[in-house]
Write an enzyme that holds these catalytic residues in place. Structure first.
Site, PDB file in Angstrom:
ATOM      1  N   SER A 127       0.827  -1.201   0.000  1.00  0.00           N
ATOM      2  CA  SER A 127       0.000   0.000   0.000  1.00  0.00           C
ATOM      3  C   SER A 127       0.865   1.256   0.000  1.00  0.00           C
ATOM      4  CB  SER A 127      -0.965  -0.033   1.187  1.00  0.00           C
ATOM      5  OG  SER A 127      -1.897   1.003   1.109  1.00  0.00           O
ATOM      6  N   ASP A 164      -1.390   1.656  -4.223  1.00  0.00           N
ATOM      7  CA  ASP A 164      -2.212   0.527  -4.684  1.00  0.00           C
ATOM      8  C   ASP A 164      -3.642   0.949  -4.970  1.00  0.00           C
ATOM      9  OD1 ASP A 164      -2.831   0.843  -1.939  1.00  0.00           O
ATOM     10  OD2 ASP A 164      -3.407  -1.262  -1.748  1.00  0.00           O
TER      11      ASP A 164
END
Length: 572
Positions: free
Chosen positions: A145, A303
């Site tokens: 992430s 992401d």
């Protein structure tokens, strides 16, 4: 320990991490070796996440293979026809992500489990979408992430398309521990494809996500989108292609991407920390917005499951909206868009703004609240929705939003589109985001939220135990009238509400204390799950006076917040 390290090196499929360990052995660096071998990287409700490197306490190919093997065994034991239903696997643009995704596929197909593997990088929401779309038993995203470049992760979705929760996290962890003690079976991708155990998810799969989202009535509010200019950054992540396609499809013709941050790059060369919440991370997209006099400067994290936005004010300056402000705007907007339908269930977490509940009440909508984390927001939503009250929207203050029920996790792509559409609708009426926010505050009160962390010594006693042993009666000189103890799941009352009987709290047990003060202030105290520190979340509410401006109300709320934080932190 040397024998354990030698066994690991012999088992490790990656010459790079083999050499890393051998170099540490040759140098006699016992501290570095102990750090890598003192424990195994813990598998929890967010899956795995850690620094890439050699050894069981790092992210590497062997850890991925063992983790995928353990997950596979657990799926076969828990889900009927898991082998035929298969697992969706996607990955982000970090340096090792593609290899890790292929290693996971090799381990699962060796167990006879079909794998649906994206043919290129994929935003995290596309994998969550694919689990339900393909009827898969689970999903995996290889991503860290918005963590720094040296990190990577292994995120798992259950068959319902939501992040795993108990008891699956501990069940998978136990199977991983077993897999780590046994010989590994792997299948090459070529073998898997030949045996029908590997299906590639090509461009038609990415198109299926787009088609599903644009069938959602919540994303069909096309009010003069061509009149709104916005700047966008993927922050060196995987969101640009999908984000630009989605905006174009709904008529936004003035979209200006930050070229230097558009393509996936796991080294993140232009940002110190690829998290839109971090200072400086939005600088380039704000500069791009200024260049084009755009209304919005928008970002996805690497992401693309989070969304951040800075909005131009009347002075031409760009100001970041907080996650709570975006959530409040979304709640008000989406409940209006969905008016007359059965989509009226909205939710947020215990540390996010309580204003969403007020907005839901004003719209005669259903509201729910969960523990921190999107895994709770979506799993609980599925439990709570009924035929007459379908899920509409949920958010958490850490820039996570999901719109509609096509993706049961945060989705920064649909959030981007919905926010742009909301902005366009307001602009067509001669209004803007700031005037809309002010209108909401004037109706319900000016809600200001803040978070602070206190670092603790590793051997410090648990702050929750201390507060429970000697419960405070006041904070910042104001009486506590309600205490929610999420460990005992009891709500008790004091001060002017002392006559009310105690209540049971309908949430999973957690080491969290929530204090409600007589003046409407809320203080949440919880330990960090990953570091020796305590996190405190504050909320103050000021009623806006008829003749005062947004800025004046904000200054009053900020003054109260500063005094509250200073007093509370000193008491801890």
């Amino acid at each position: 320990m040397n024998e354990t390290i030698s066994q690991w090196i012999a088992r490790d499929p990656d010459p790079k991490t083999q050499q890393e360990l051998q170099t540490l052995l040759d140098a006699g660096d016992d501290a570095a070796l102990a750090d890598r071998f003192s424990q195994r990287l813990a598998f929890g409700t967010a899956g795995l996440r850690g620094v890439v490197g050699a050894g069981p306490n790092r992210m590497n190919r062997l850890v991925i293979q063992e983790t995928a093997t353990g997950l596979g065994h657990y799926l076969l034991s828990q889900i009927e026809e898991a082998d035929h239903r298969g697992v969706v696997i996607g990955y982000d643009g970090r340096l090792d992500s593609k290899q890790f995704a292929q290693d996971a596929a090799s381990a699962l197909t060796a167990l006879g489990i079909k794998v649906f593997l994206t043919h290129k990088v994929a935003p995290t929401p596309l994998v969550a979408f694919g689990v339900k779309q393909l009827g898969a038993a689970a999903g995996i995203v290889v991503t860290a992430s918005h963590n720094p470049p040296e990190y990577n992760g292994f995120k798992v979705y259950w068959e319902n398309g939501a992040q795993i929760i108990a008891p699956h996290d501990s069940g998978i962890a136990a199977e991983i521990d077993k897999a780590a003690q046994q010989p590994l079976n792997l299948m090459t991708l070529e073998q898997a494809e030949h045996q029908g155990l590997l299906a590639w998810l090509g461009d038609d799969y990415y198109q299926a996500y787009l088609d599903a989202q644009f069938a959602n009535p919540l994303l069909q509010n096309n009010t003069q989108p061509e009149a709104v200019a916005l700047a966008y950054t993927a922050m060196h992540g995987v969101g640009a292609e999908m984000a630009e396609s989605m905006l174009k499809r709904v008529g936004f013709t003035q979209v200006h991407s930050v070229a230097a941050q558009r393509e996936p790059d796991g080294t993140f060369p232009t940002v110190n920390f690829p998290n839109p919440e971090e200072a400086g991370a939005m600088d380039l997209v704000i500069a791009e917005a200024k260049k084009h006099n755009a209304l919005l400067a928008c970002a996805n994290d690497p992401d693309a499951d989070r969304f951040a936005v800075a909005v131009r004010d009347i002075h031409g300056e760009y100001r970041m909206l907080t996650g709570d402000q975006v959530g409040i705007l979304f709640g008000n907007y989406l409940l209006n868009v969905a008016q007359g339908t059965n989509e009226n269930l909205v939710g947020t977490t215990i540390v996010s703004s309580s204003l969403l509940e007020k907005i839901a009440l004003a719209h005669n909508a259903k509201f729910y609240q969960t523990l921190t984390g999107f895994k709770w927001l979506t799993n609980v939503a599925m439990e709570k929705q009924t035929q007459d009250s379908q899920f509409l929207f949920a958010y958490e203050e850490a820039l996570g939003y999901t719109v509609g029920n096509k993706v049961w996790d945060k989705d920064g792509l649909t959030a981007l589109v919905a926010f742009a559409q909301m902005t366009a609708e307001l602009a067509a009426k001669g209004q803007n985001i700031w005037s809309q926010l002010e209108a909401i505050y004037r109706q319900h009160g000016f809600y200001l939220n803040a978070q602070r962390s206190i670092a603790l010594q590793p051997d410090s006693p648990a702050i929750g135990s201390i507060l429970r042993a000697s419960p405070p009666s006041r904070i910042a000189g104001v009486d506590i009238v309600q205490t929610d103890d999420l460990q005992s799941l009891e709500r008790s009352f004091s001060g002017e509400l002392a006559n009310k009987p105690a209540e049971t709290i309908d949430l999973p047990a957690s080491d969290v204390l929530i204090y409600h003060l007589a003046n409407g202030v809320r203080v949440v105290v919880r330990p960090s799950g990953t570091e020796p520190k305590v996190k405190c979340y504050y909320e103050v509410v000021e009623q806006m006076l008829e003749d005062e401006s947004y800025e004046e109300a904000k200054q009053r709320a900020e003054a109260q917040m500063t005094a509250l934080i200073d007093a509370h932190q000193a008491s801890l």
